[in-house]
Each structure stands twice: as structure tokens, then as C-alpha cells.
Design a protein around this motif. Structure first.
Motif, PDB file in Angstrom:
ATOM      1  N   LYS A 172      88.094 -13.796  53.557  1.00 55.37           N
ATOM      2  CA  LYS A 172      86.901 -13.679  54.388  1.00 55.37           C
ATOM      3  C   LYS A 172      86.492 -15.058  54.912  1.00 55.37           C
ATOM      4  CE  LYS A 172      85.083  -9.995  51.432  1.00 55.37           C
ATOM      5  NZ  LYS A 172      85.950 -10.269  50.241  1.00 55.37           N
ATOM      6  N   ILE A 173      86.126 -15.107  56.168  1.00 54.94           N
ATOM      7  CA  ILE A 173      85.591 -16.320  56.769  1.00 54.94           C
ATOM      8  C   ILE A 173      84.219 -15.996  57.364  1.00 54.94           C
ATOM      9  CG2 ILE A 173      85.856 -18.057  58.589  1.00 54.94           C
ATOM     10  CD1 ILE A 173      87.822 -18.438  56.340  1.00 54.94           C
ATOM     11  N   GLY A 174      83.234 -16.772  56.970  1.00 55.27           N
ATOM     12  CA  GLY A 174      81.902 -16.623  57.536  1.00 55.27           C
ATOM     13  C   GLY A 174      81.597 -17.779  58.472  1.00 55.27           C
ATOM     14  N   PHE A 175      80.927 -17.482  59.565  1.00 56.90           N
ATOM     15  CA  PHE A 175      80.492 -18.545  60.465  1.00 56.90           C
ATOM     16  C   PHE A 175      79.176 -18.125  61.113  1.00 56.90           C
ATOM     17  CE2 PHE A 175      83.355 -15.762  62.672  1.00 56.90           C
ATOM     18  CZ  PHE A 175      82.925 -15.670  63.985  1.00 56.90           C
ATOM     19  N   THR A 176      78.428 -19.124  61.569  1.00 56.98           N
ATOM     20  CA  THR A 176      77.074 -18.891  62.060  1.00 56.98           C
ATOM     21  C   THR A 176      76.870 -19.519  63.416  1.00 56.98           C
ATOM     22  OG1 THR A 176      76.251 -18.939  59.768  1.00 56.98           O
ATOM     23  CG2 THR A 176      74.611 -19.142  61.528  1.00 56.98           C
ATOM     24  N   GLN A 177      76.379 -18.730  64.366  1.00 49.79           N
ATOM     25  CA  GLN A 177      75.975 -19.237  65.678  1.00 49.79           C
ATOM     26  C   GLN A 177      74.505 -19.649  65.571  1.00 49.79           C
ATOM     27  OE1 GLN A 177      77.164 -15.388  67.442  1.00 49.79           O
ATOM     28  NE2 GLN A 177      78.127 -16.618  69.040  1.00 49.79           N
ATOM     29  N   ILE A 178      74.204 -20.886  65.946  1.00 51.42           N
ATOM     30  CA  ILE A 178      72.855 -21.431  65.777  1.00 51.42           C
ATOM     31  C   ILE A 178      72.301 -21.891  67.123  1.00 51.42           C
ATOM     32  CG2 ILE A 178      71.448 -23.169  64.606  1.00 51.42           C
ATOM     33  CD1 ILE A 178      73.654 -23.326  62.479  1.00 51.42           C
ATOM     34  N   ALA A 179      71.129 -21.405  67.481  1.00 54.73           N
ATOM     35  CA  ALA A 179      70.480 -21.840  68.717  1.00 54.73           C
ATOM     36  C   ALA A 179      69.925 -23.244  68.530  1.00 54.73           C
ATOM     37  CB  ALA A 179      69.357 -20.876  69.086  1.00 54.73           C
ATOM     38  N   GLY A 180      69.824 -23.991  69.642  1.00 52.85           N
ATOM     39  CA  GLY A 180      69.335 -25.364  69.580  1.00 52.85           C
ATOM     40  C   GLY A 180      68.035 -25.545  70.333  1.00 52.85           C
ATOM     41  N   LEU A 181      67.786 -26.779  70.771  1.00 53.89           N
ATOM     42  CA  LEU A 181      66.545 -27.103  71.486  1.00 53.89           C
ATOM     43  C   LEU A 181      66.412 -26.317  72.778  1.00 53.89           C
ATOM     44  CD1 LEU A 181      66.179 -30.994  71.184  1.00 53.89           C
ATOM     45  CD2 LEU A 181      64.520 -29.282  70.443  1.00 53.89           C
ATOM     46  N   ILE A 182      67.516 -26.173  73.503  1.00 51.34           N
ATOM     47  CA  ILE A 182      67.477 -25.528  74.812  1.00 51.34           C
ATOM     48  C   ILE A 182      67.898 -24.069  74.721  1.00 51.34           C
ATOM     49  CG2 ILE A 182      68.305 -25.669  77.195  1.00 51.34           C
ATOM     50  CD1 ILE A 182      68.899 -28.604  76.711  1.00 51.34           C
ATOM     51  N   VAL A 213      80.917 -23.240  60.191  1.00 54.57           N
ATOM     52  CA  VAL A 213      82.033 -22.478  59.635  1.00 54.57           C
ATOM     53  C   VAL A 213      82.121 -22.762  58.143  1.00 54.57           C
ATOM     54  CG1 VAL A 213      84.494 -21.970  59.793  1.00 54.57           C
ATOM     55  CG2 VAL A 213      83.255 -22.747  61.824  1.00 54.57           C
ATOM     56  N   TYR A 214      82.228 -21.698  57.347  1.00 53.43           N
ATOM     57  CA  TYR A 214      82.301 -21.834  55.893  1.00 53.43           C
ATOM     58  C   TYR A 214      83.739 -21.576  55.447  1.00 53.43           C
ATOM     59  CZ  TYR A 214      77.282 -21.804  56.292  1.00 53.43           C
ATOM     60  OH  TYR A 214      75.979 -22.127  56.638  1.00 53.43           O
ATOM     61  N   LEU A 215      84.407 -22.634  54.974  1.00 55.75           N
ATOM     62  CA  LEU A 215      85.807 -22.523  54.575  1.00 55.75           C
ATOM     63  C   LEU A 215      85.916 -21.851  53.205  1.00 55.75           C
ATOM     64  CD1 LEU A 215      87.147 -26.067  55.563  1.00 55.75           C
ATOM     65  CD2 LEU A 215      87.101 -23.977  56.947  1.00 55.75           C
ATOM     66  N   PRO A 216      87.034 -21.188  52.926  1.00 52.49           N
ATOM     67  CA  PRO A 216      87.224 -20.601  51.590  1.00 52.49           C
ATOM     68  C   PRO A 216      87.270 -21.693  50.524  1.00 52.49           C
ATOM     69  CG  PRO A 216      88.871 -19.799  53.168  1.00 52.49           C
ATOM     70  CD  PRO A 216      88.175 -20.946  53.818  1.00 52.49           C
ATOM     71  N   ALA A 217      86.925 -21.332  49.305  1.00 48.48           N
ATOM     72  CA  ALA A 217      86.991 -22.280  48.187  1.00 48.48           C
ATOM     73  C   ALA A 217      88.419 -22.806  48.051  1.00 48.48           C
ATOM     74  CB  ALA A 217      86.553 -21.595  46.898  1.00 48.48           C
ATOM     75  N   GLY A 218      88.536 -24.105  47.758  1.00 48.45           N
ATOM     76  CA  GLY A 218      89.852 -24.712  47.586  1.00 48.45           C
ATOM     77  C   GLY A 218      90.537 -25.076  48.882  1.00 48.45           C
ATOM     78  N   THR A 219      89.778 -25.116  49.981  1.00 54.62           N
ATOM     79  CA  THR A 219      90.331 -25.458  51.287  1.00 54.62           C
ATOM     80  C   THR A 219      89.551 -26.621  51.888  1.00 54.62           C
ATOM     81  OG1 THR A 219      91.068 -23.188  51.707  1.00 54.62           O
ATOM     82  CG2 THR A 219      90.786 -24.618  53.623  1.00 54.62           C
ATOM     83  N   ASP A 220      90.255 -27.673  52.293  1.00 60.04           N
ATOM     84  CA  ASP A 220      89.627 -28.837  52.918  1.00 60.04           C
ATOM     85  C   ASP A 220      89.842 -28.805  54.428  1.00 60.04           C
ATOM     86  OD1 ASP A 220      88.666 -29.936  50.564  1.00 60.04           O
ATOM     87  OD2 ASP A 220      90.408 -31.236  50.259  1.00 60.04           O
ATOM     88  N   PRO A 221      88.954 -29.457  55.173  1.00 54.04           N
ATOM     89  CA  PRO A 221      89.117 -29.496  56.633  1.00 54.04           C
ATOM     90  C   PRO A 221      90.357 -30.290  57.046  1.00 54.04           C
ATOM     91  CG  PRO A 221      86.873 -30.109  55.973  1.00 54.04           C
ATOM     92  CD  PRO A 221      87.709 -30.109  54.735  1.00 54.04           C
ATOM     93  N   LYS A 222      90.911 -29.886  58.180  1.00 52.25           N
ATOM     94  CA  LYS A 222      91.969 -30.654  58.833  1.00 52.25           C
ATOM     95  C   LYS A 222      91.407 -31.450  60.018  1.00 52.25           C
ATOM     96  CE  LYS A 222      95.738 -29.321  56.588  1.00 52.25           C
ATOM     97  NZ  LYS A 222      96.607 -30.278  55.864  1.00 52.25           N
ATOM     98  N   VAL A 223      90.083 -31.446  60.140  1.00 46.56           N
ATOM     99  CA  VAL A 223      89.419 -32.204  61.204  1.00 46.56           C
ATOM    100  C   VAL A 223      88.541 -33.264  60.561  1.00 46.56           C
ATOM    101  CG1 VAL A 223      89.475 -30.360  62.913  1.00 46.56           C
ATOM    102  CG2 VAL A 223      87.549 -30.488  61.312  1.00 46.56           C
ATOM    103  N   LEU A 224      88.170 -34.261  61.354  1.00 45.09           N
ATOM    104  CA  LEU A 224      87.376 -35.381  60.875  1.00 45.09           C
ATOM    105  C   LEU A 224      85.982 -35.359  61.490  1.00 45.09           C
ATOM    106  CD1 LEU A 224      90.080 -38.156  61.365  1.00 45.09           C
ATOM    107  CD2 LEU A 224      89.647 -36.808  59.299  1.00 45.09           C
TER     108      LEU A 224
END
Length: 250
Positions: A172-182, A213-224
Motif C-alpha cells: 500500500k502507498i498513501g499520498f496526500t494532495q495539499i492545497a497551498g496559499l493560492i 508521499v508515505y513510503l513503506p517501512a524499510g524503504t529509503d528515498p532515491k531522491v534528494l
């Protein structure tokens, strides 16, 4: 090029083309063009008409919906948004993604995981895409404030929409769309029970925002931190892979 199979050995036919405008944005751009023409032709007020005409072009550009070449690899989690990796932190997933929602489909497992936050400026493409293929288990809208989407507190206080996708193997992968200032409207393209492919368009946020984006446990990002990512193309993580990566801004 849509639907064509391309690979890293040169297979496929690629040519540049203007990105299409998503239907959600055509009405906004058309209204802006109409109003600008009223001022230019009807009233001969160029000081207002020309800026409005430029604004209409900006609106069309904001809602552009370019094709993406989506990697077909079950080991990877793709970026759901274009933008800047603004935060990487160890957090607990949102309560709405973990609690029993009465559907019989379990949510995310409690416990700290890595959250990658992607900030979308008004210059980024705002069409969001599925990070993995699977079934949409949850779409939970939560009204809230409109703080700067770059702030950490935006994850818990801003208007937002949680999505949970489950693969056939149970990941399962969870992710959230978040509104901003505009931003003032989160527009979903999917609902619970829908089956989506990796990289499929699942929604948009109007006028500047963020996706967590919420990564599964035991998984590190491949981005910086500070890296620019592209929805449906950039690999955020490889499932089960843990490795420290470092970069230098230059």
C-alpha cells in the motif's frame, strides 16, 4: 506517442509536440480570453485587455498536461507530482490512512515511515499521477486552512485529500494532495474501488500546492532534498531498498 512502448535501447518513435491543455483548465482560460477581448475590442481599454490576455495564456500553461514516459517496474515508486522535494522526514502516517474505515480493507500500518514532500509552484504541471498500479482503497477529503504549502504544518492543517492505493500483492502507498496559499480546489479523477495503472492521472490541485508521499517501512528515498521531480517518471524509491544518498547543490 501515447501508448507507445519505449525503452533504454532506442526502441520507439519520439517527436516533440505542444502539451495539450487539460479539460479542467480550458474553461478558465476561455473565460480569461473572453474578458480580455471585451476590454480590447468592446471598450478599447488596452491597459487592462493586454494584461488579461497574457493572464489567459498563463492559465492555459498552468493546466498543461504533457505526456509522460512511465517506467514499468514493480520495484519502484514513482513521483505523483512535478515539483521540488522540499521536505524528507520520519513521521507517522495520517490517522485517516490508518484507521478502520469500515470497508474491510486495512489501511497503512501504524509506525514511523519516510514522508517525501513535493512542492508545486505555479510554474509546475499540476496534474497528479498514481505512484504505483493498484486499486484505490481510500479518497478522504479534509477541509482546512491555506498556509504556505512549503511549511511542515501544512500536512496537518491545510485543506487536503488523502489517497491510498493497494497493489495486488498487498503493498500500500498513501499520498496526500495539499492545497497551498493560492490553491483553493483539489479535483479528484478517481474514487474508491477504481483500478489505476502506474503513472495514471488521478487528480489535480489548482494554482500552487504540495503532495506528500508515505513510503513503506524499510524503504529509503532515491531522491534528494532540493531535487526537481517529474510526475509519472521520476523514481522516488525502490521498494525495500535502504541506502544513504548525498548530493551537492551547484
Amino acid at each position: 506517442m501515447a501508448g507507445d512502448l519505449l525503452d533504454n535501447r532506442g526502441r520507439g518513435d519520439v517527436r516533440w509536440s505542444w502539451p495539450p491543455i487539460h479539460p479542467e483548465g480550458r474553461k478558465f482560460g476561455a473565460v480569461a480570453v473572453l474578458v480580455s477581448l471585451v476590454f480590447l475590442i468592446g471598450f478599447d481599454w488596452e491597459i487592462i485587455g493586454w494584461p488579461l490576455l497574457l493572464l489567459s495564456l498563463g492559465i492555459f500553461a498552468f493546466f498543461r498536461d504533457p505526456e509522460r514516459v512511465v517506467p514499468q517496474d514493480d520495484r519502484v515508486i514513482l513521483s505523483p507530482a512535478d515539483g521540488l522535494v522540499s521536505l524528507i522526514a520520519q513521521v507517522d502516517p495520517p490517522e485517516e490512512m490508518m484507521v478502520d474505515d469500515g470497508t474491510g480493507h486495512p489501511g497503512l500500518t501504524p509506525g514511523r515511515v519516510t514522508r517525501i514532500s513535493i512542492f508545486m509552484s505555479v510554474f509546475d504541471v499540476h496534474i497528479n499521477r498514481a505512484p504505483i498500479a493498484g486499486t484505490v482503497r481510500r479518497v478522504v477529503y479534509i477541509p482546512g486552512e491555506f498556509f504556505d504549502a512549503g511549511l511542515d504544518k501544512a500536512s496537518e492543517q491545510n485543506e487536503r485529500q488523502h489517497l491510498l492505493i493497494e497493489r495486488t500483492d498487498g503493498l500500500k502507498i498513501g499520498f496526500t494532495q495539499i492545497a497551498g496559499l493560492i490553491a483553493r480546489r483539489i479535483v479528484p479523477f478517481v474514487k474508491p474501488g477504481d483500478t489505476v495503472g502506474v503513472g495514471q492521472r488521478i487528480g489535480l490541485i489548482r494554482f500552487g500546492s504540495r503532495v506528500d508521499v508515505y513510503l513503506p517501512a524499510g524503504t529509503d528515498p532515491k531522491v534528494l532534498l532540493g531535487q526537481k521531480v517529474v510526475a509519472g517518471e521520476t523514481v522516488l524509491a525502490e521498494i525495500g531498498s535502504q541506502q544513504l544518498l548525498e548530493g551537492v547543490a551547484q
